[in-house]
Design a protein around this motif. Structure first.
Motif, PDB file in Angstrom:
ATOM      1  N   LEU A   1       6.714   5.745  -0.622  1.00 55.98           N
ATOM      2  CA  LEU A   1       5.680   4.943  -0.014  1.00 55.98           C
ATOM      3  C   LEU A   1       4.901   4.130  -1.179  1.00 55.98           C
ATOM      4  CD1 LEU A   1       4.286   3.431   2.434  1.00 55.98           C
ATOM      5  CD2 LEU A   1       2.342   5.503   1.927  1.00 55.98           C
ATOM      6  N   GLY A   2       4.645   4.873  -2.099  1.00 53.46           N
ATOM      7  CA  GLY A   2       4.102   4.275  -3.326  1.00 53.46           C
ATOM      8  C   GLY A   2       4.889   3.316  -4.044  1.00 53.46           C
ATOM      9  N   SER A   3       6.351   3.348  -4.164  1.00 54.60           N
ATOM     10  CA  SER A   3       7.301   2.446  -4.600  1.00 54.60           C
ATOM     11  C   SER A   3       7.126   1.283  -3.768  1.00 54.60           C
ATOM     12  CB  SER A   3       8.452   3.360  -4.968  1.00 54.60           C
ATOM     13  OG  SER A   3       8.906   3.511  -3.772  1.00 54.60           O
ATOM     14  N   VAL A   4       7.406   1.589  -2.667  1.00 54.41           N
ATOM     15  CA  VAL A   4       7.330   0.358  -1.596  1.00 54.41           C
ATOM     16  C   VAL A   4       6.167  -0.535  -1.556  1.00 54.41           C
ATOM     17  CG1 VAL A   4       7.822  -0.355   0.714  1.00 54.41           C
ATOM     18  CG2 VAL A   4       9.063   1.418  -0.283  1.00 54.41           C
ATOM     19  N   TYR A   5       5.090   0.126  -1.541  1.00 49.95           N
ATOM     20  CA  TYR A   5       3.594  -0.836  -1.787  1.00 49.95           C
ATOM     21  C   TYR A   5       3.754  -1.394  -2.886  1.00 49.95           C
ATOM     22  CZ  TYR A   5       0.611   0.761   2.191  1.00 49.95           C
ATOM     23  OH  TYR A   5      -0.234   0.947   3.163  1.00 49.95           O
TER      24      TYR A   5
ATOM     25  N   LEU B   1      17.800  -7.483   1.347  1.00 49.40           N
ATOM     26  CA  LEU B   1      16.754  -7.378   2.707  1.00 49.40           C
ATOM     27  C   LEU B   1      15.481  -7.075   2.177  1.00 49.40           C
ATOM     28  CD1 LEU B   1      19.203  -6.120   5.473  1.00 49.40           C
ATOM     29  CD2 LEU B   1      18.506  -8.594   5.036  1.00 49.40           C
ATOM     30  N   SER B   2      15.192  -7.509   0.806  1.00 46.34           N
ATOM     31  CA  SER B   2      13.821  -7.203   0.465  1.00 46.34           C
ATOM     32  C   SER B   2      13.537  -5.815   0.608  1.00 46.34           C
ATOM     33  CB  SER B   2      12.462  -7.805   1.450  1.00 46.34           C
ATOM     34  OG  SER B   2      11.245  -7.949   0.765  1.00 46.34           O
ATOM     35  N   PHE B   3      12.411  -5.374   0.968  1.00 49.85           N
ATOM     36  CA  PHE B   3      12.304  -3.686   0.932  1.00 49.85           C
ATOM     37  C   PHE B   3      12.496  -3.080   2.142  1.00 49.85           C
ATOM     38  CE2 PHE B   3       7.972  -5.805   1.268  1.00 49.85           C
ATOM     39  CZ  PHE B   3       7.427  -5.304   2.347  1.00 49.85           C
ATOM     40  N   LEU B   4      13.060  -3.882   3.120  1.00 50.11           N
ATOM     41  CA  LEU B   4      13.323  -3.430   4.523  1.00 50.11           C
ATOM     42  C   LEU B   4      14.007  -1.982   4.500  1.00 50.11           C
ATOM     43  CD1 LEU B   4      13.231  -3.584   7.610  1.00 50.11           C
ATOM     44  CD2 LEU B   4      15.514  -5.164   7.282  1.00 50.11           C
ATOM     45  N   ASN B   5      14.957  -2.045   3.697  1.00 50.60           N
ATOM     46  CA  ASN B   5      15.913  -0.525   3.821  1.00 50.60           C
ATOM     47  C   ASN B   5      15.152   0.681   3.165  1.00 50.60           C
ATOM     48  OD1 ASN B   5      18.516  -2.845   3.500  1.00 50.60           O
ATOM     49  ND2 ASN B   5      18.291  -2.076   5.292  1.00 50.60           N
ATOM     50  N   TYR B   6      14.221   0.265   1.958  1.00 49.22           N
ATOM     51  CA  TYR B   6      13.603   1.128   1.535  1.00 49.22           C
ATOM     52  C   TYR B   6      12.696   1.591   2.228  1.00 49.22           C
ATOM     53  CZ  TYR B   6      16.066  -0.836  -2.554  1.00 49.22           C
ATOM     54  OH  TYR B   6      16.847  -1.034  -3.533  1.00 49.22           O
ATOM     55  N   VAL B   7      11.766   0.872   2.822  1.00 49.99           N
ATOM     56  CA  VAL B   7      10.690   1.325   3.850  1.00 49.99           C
ATOM     57  C   VAL B   7      11.120   2.109   5.166  1.00 49.99           C
ATOM     58  CG1 VAL B   7      10.478  -0.672   5.067  1.00 49.99           C
ATOM     59  CG2 VAL B   7       8.355   0.795   4.845  1.00 49.99           C
TER      60      VAL B   7
ATOM     61  N   VAL C   1      -0.403   6.067  -6.627  1.00 51.18           N
ATOM     62  CA  VAL C   1       0.465   6.807  -5.479  1.00 51.18           C
ATOM     63  C   VAL C   1       1.695   7.219  -5.906  1.00 51.18           C
ATOM     64  CG1 VAL C   1       1.150   6.830  -3.151  1.00 51.18           C
ATOM     65  CG2 VAL C   1      -1.050   5.837  -3.660  1.00 51.18           C
ATOM     66  N   LEU C   2       2.569   6.258  -6.518  1.00 45.45           N
ATOM     67  CA  LEU C   2       3.781   6.474  -7.078  1.00 45.45           C
ATOM     68  C   LEU C   2       3.681   7.626  -8.040  1.00 45.45           C
ATOM     69  CD1 LEU C   2       6.625   5.855  -7.180  1.00 45.45           C
ATOM     70  CD2 LEU C   2       6.164   4.039  -8.749  1.00 45.45           C
ATOM     71  N   GLY C   3       2.776   7.528  -8.966  1.00 46.54           N
ATOM     72  CA  GLY C   3       2.532   8.626  -9.950  1.00 46.54           C
ATOM     73  C   GLY C   3       2.323  10.026  -9.352  1.00 46.54           C
ATOM     74  N   GLY C   4       1.753  10.098  -8.106  1.00 46.77           N
ATOM     75  CA  GLY C   4       1.660  11.517  -7.823  1.00 46.77           C
ATOM     76  C   GLY C   4       0.345  11.823  -7.084  1.00 46.77           C
ATOM     77  N   TYR C   5      -0.837  10.850  -7.257  1.00 47.47           N
ATOM     78  CA  TYR C   5      -2.125  11.015  -6.752  1.00 47.47           C
ATOM     79  C   TYR C   5      -2.116  10.196  -5.469  1.00 47.47           C
ATOM     80  CZ  TYR C   5      -7.095  11.858  -7.063  1.00 47.47           C
ATOM     81  OH  TYR C   5      -8.409  12.251  -6.899  1.00 47.47           O
TER      82      TYR C   5
ATOM     83  N   SER D   1       0.783   7.459   7.021  1.00 46.86           N
ATOM     84  CA  SER D   1       0.949   8.332   5.975  1.00 46.86           C
ATOM     85  C   SER D   1      -0.412   8.441   5.398  1.00 46.86           C
ATOM     86  CB  SER D   1       1.432   7.435   4.754  1.00 46.86           C
ATOM     87  OG  SER D   1       2.854   7.090   4.857  1.00 46.86           O
ATOM     88  N   ILE D   2      -1.465   7.843   5.868  1.00 47.95           N
ATOM     89  CA  ILE D   2      -3.091   8.268   5.551  1.00 47.95           C
ATOM     90  C   ILE D   2      -3.238   9.605   6.063  1.00 47.95           C
ATOM     91  CG2 ILE D   2      -5.453   7.738   6.280  1.00 47.95           C
ATOM     92  CD1 ILE D   2      -4.377   4.868   6.561  1.00 47.95           C
ATOM     93  N   PHE D   3      -2.560   9.898   7.210  1.00 44.72           N
ATOM     94  CA  PHE D   3      -2.927  11.334   7.762  1.00 44.72           C
ATOM     95  C   PHE D   3      -2.034  12.586   7.309  1.00 44.72           C
ATOM     96  CE2 PHE D   3      -4.075   7.874  10.476  1.00 44.72           C
ATOM     97  CZ  PHE D   3      -5.234   8.222  11.018  1.00 44.72           C
TER      98      PHE D   3
END
Length: 495
Positions: free
Chosen positions: A26-30, A267-273, A101-105, A144-146
């Motif tokens: 999620l961090g990478s897609v954001y 397809l942009s980040f569609l498949n990643y998300v 977030v990507l880094g782990g926090y 993901s917030i929850f």
């Protein structure tokens, strides 16, 4: 009853690695999404952009009667002020938080901020943020917030991962795939006769270097690909709610399917998300075989030392009730004969309906952008072609691999050829191209040029003449006179 719920919530203790992987992806897609925003927001929706966001917000406020009504219907932080600098700073801050977030926090506060920031961008993005993966990222980010404690941002905090949230991720993945599968069966006939892949690799919005090789694959390969697509989109998702082994197999098929799509096109980040909710099919018994031993040991230690949280469990139950309620409209849409795709039923885009490629183009005519500095247009006028970063143009140029990046202007123009000239989609997409001529006059004939007060042969106030035809499109910054060259006035209306 208490023992039942205690045992139920305890199942979350098997999803430490799952939560870790979901949040990192999620961090990478954001990060990709905010990087795209940092590079493109100002030219697209800035003060002097193609569709200025400040004009859009003013229009919304005028239509709804007040700023407060606008805030409720189009929630965005930019109601409190917007400028080019604000857009840029906003996007770069989002990128920075994404990398954290990507880094782990990651905790609930950081993820809430990211979700609110990206929602604020999407809601003023207008046509540039209307492809579908944007609201999908919003729904994914909201769930993901929850997954996280309110404050503790460590990769392995004391609180157990909430099992209900993983079920909600599976429900999201289910709706994504079933929606995509049904829109195909109800759409283009080539999905039913298994011939869509004869054309898809060539006519998809932005092919990549491998697309050409796939396009020339044998017919049996394409037919098998369509049949496999139907199987994965319509049959496999049901097993994501099954027993562990069935879930794992479903997860493997669903994730690998998205990886094939990543390899075969842009397809942009569609498949990643889209991969993110499928990861909820896996628990630690599966992921421990794939991830580094040090990470597995951290997850095992966290599971041994974890503590149940009544507050987190209560919040997860409340979230589940909310999602069930908001899912009524998307489910009714899925069973409807007039299925909508990539549509949101609530202002916050919490639970949406999805779909992709209901129609596949058979040919790929390309609109080419050209311009000239000549003040007088003659048969000897020298036109210069302009290339987009990703849009197919020069046949000798190798197609790009955008690696999840979205070139909004290129995407808008490349979607034009995949529809017939008479379809409403073409007119909408053609309007997107017209937006490139912001504050310019675009005409389809001498009659239209005269109507708009333009001269089809002369430049205006020294601004070079440009043109838009089925072969070429050009823009002169500031003022523009041009025409759409068609066989007759019926094919291209006066804008």
């Amino acid at each position: 009853m208490g023992d039942f719920f205690e045992e139920l919530f305890a199942r979350g203790n098997s999803y430490w690695l799952t939560r870790f992987i979901i949040l990192r992806l999620l961090g990478s897609v954001y990060a990709i999404a905010f990087l795209i925003a940092a590079q493109q927001l100002v030219p697209l929706i800035g003060e002097h952009g193609l569709t200025p966001a400040n004009h859009f917000l003013t229009s919304i406020q005028t239509q709804l009667g007040s700023r407060m009504a606008g805030m409720f219907n189009i929630p965005t932080l930019f109601w409190f002020g917007i400028s080019d600098n604000a857009l840029s700073i906003f996007a770069w801050i989002g990128l920075g938080l994404s990398l954290i977030v990507l880094g782990g926090y990651a905790n609930a506060i950081i993820l809430t901020v990211l979700w609110a920031m990206y929602m604020s961008i999407v809601h003023i993005g207008q046509i540039w943020y209307g492809y579908g993966w944007e609201i999908q990222l919003l729904e994914t980010g909201f769930l993901s917030i929850f997954l996280c404690p309110l404050l503790d941002g460590r990769p392995f905090p004391k609180c157990r991962p909430p099992i209900f949230v993983f079920w909600l991720f599976r429900w999201l993945g289910f709706r994504i795939m079933i929606g995509a599968g049904l829109i195909k069966l109800r759409g283009d006939t080539c999905w039913r006769d298994l011939t869509c892949l004869y054309y898809h690799y060539e006519t998809q919005p932005i092919p990549n270097p491998i697309s050409r090789y796939l396009h020339f694959a044998p017919a049996w390969f394409h037919k098998f690909g369509v049949a496999w697509n139907h199987f994965v989109e319509l049959i496999v998702p049901w097993f994501s709610f099954g027993p562990r082994t069935a879930r794992h197999i479903a997860g493997i098929l669903l994730v690998s399917f998205q990886m094939v799509l990543i390899i075969s096109g842009n397809l942009s980040f569609l498949n990643y998300v889209t991969i993110i909710p499928f990861l909820a099919c896996f628990d630690d018994t599966f992921l421990r075989r794939l991830l580094p031993k040090a990470l597995v040991k951290c997850a095992e230690k966290a599971a041994q030392e974890s503590e149940p949280s009544r507050i987190n469990n209560t919040v997860a139950i409340a979230l589940s009730i909310l999602v069930v309620y908001l899912s009524i409209a998307p489910v009714l849409n899925l069973v409807s004969g007039r299925q909508l795709m990539n549509y949101s039923y609530d202002p916050l885009d919490l639970v949406n309906t999805y779909g992709a490629f209901g129609t596949v183009g058979r040919e790929r005519p390309e609109i080419i952008f050209e311009g000239t500095n000549d003040a007088l247009i003659t048969g000897d006028t020298n036109w210069k072609e302009y290339e987009f970063k990703a849009k197919p143009g020069d046949p000798n140029r190798r197609p790009p691999n955008t690696l999840g990046h979205c070139i909004s202007s290129g995407n808008s123009s490349t979607m034009i050829p995949v529809r017939s000239p008479s379809s409403p989609i073409v007119r909408f997409q053609a309007r997107r191209l017209g937006i490139f001529a912001h504050a310019f006059i675009v005409t389809s004939s001498h009659r239209c040029a005269t109507k708009h007060g333009g001269d089809v042969n002369q430049s205006v106030n020294g601004c070079p003449l440009s043109r838009l035809t089925t072969q070429s499109f050009a823009v002169c910054s500031g003022r523009w006179i041009g025409w759409i060259k068609v066989d007759n006035d019926k094919q291209g209306g006066c804008p």
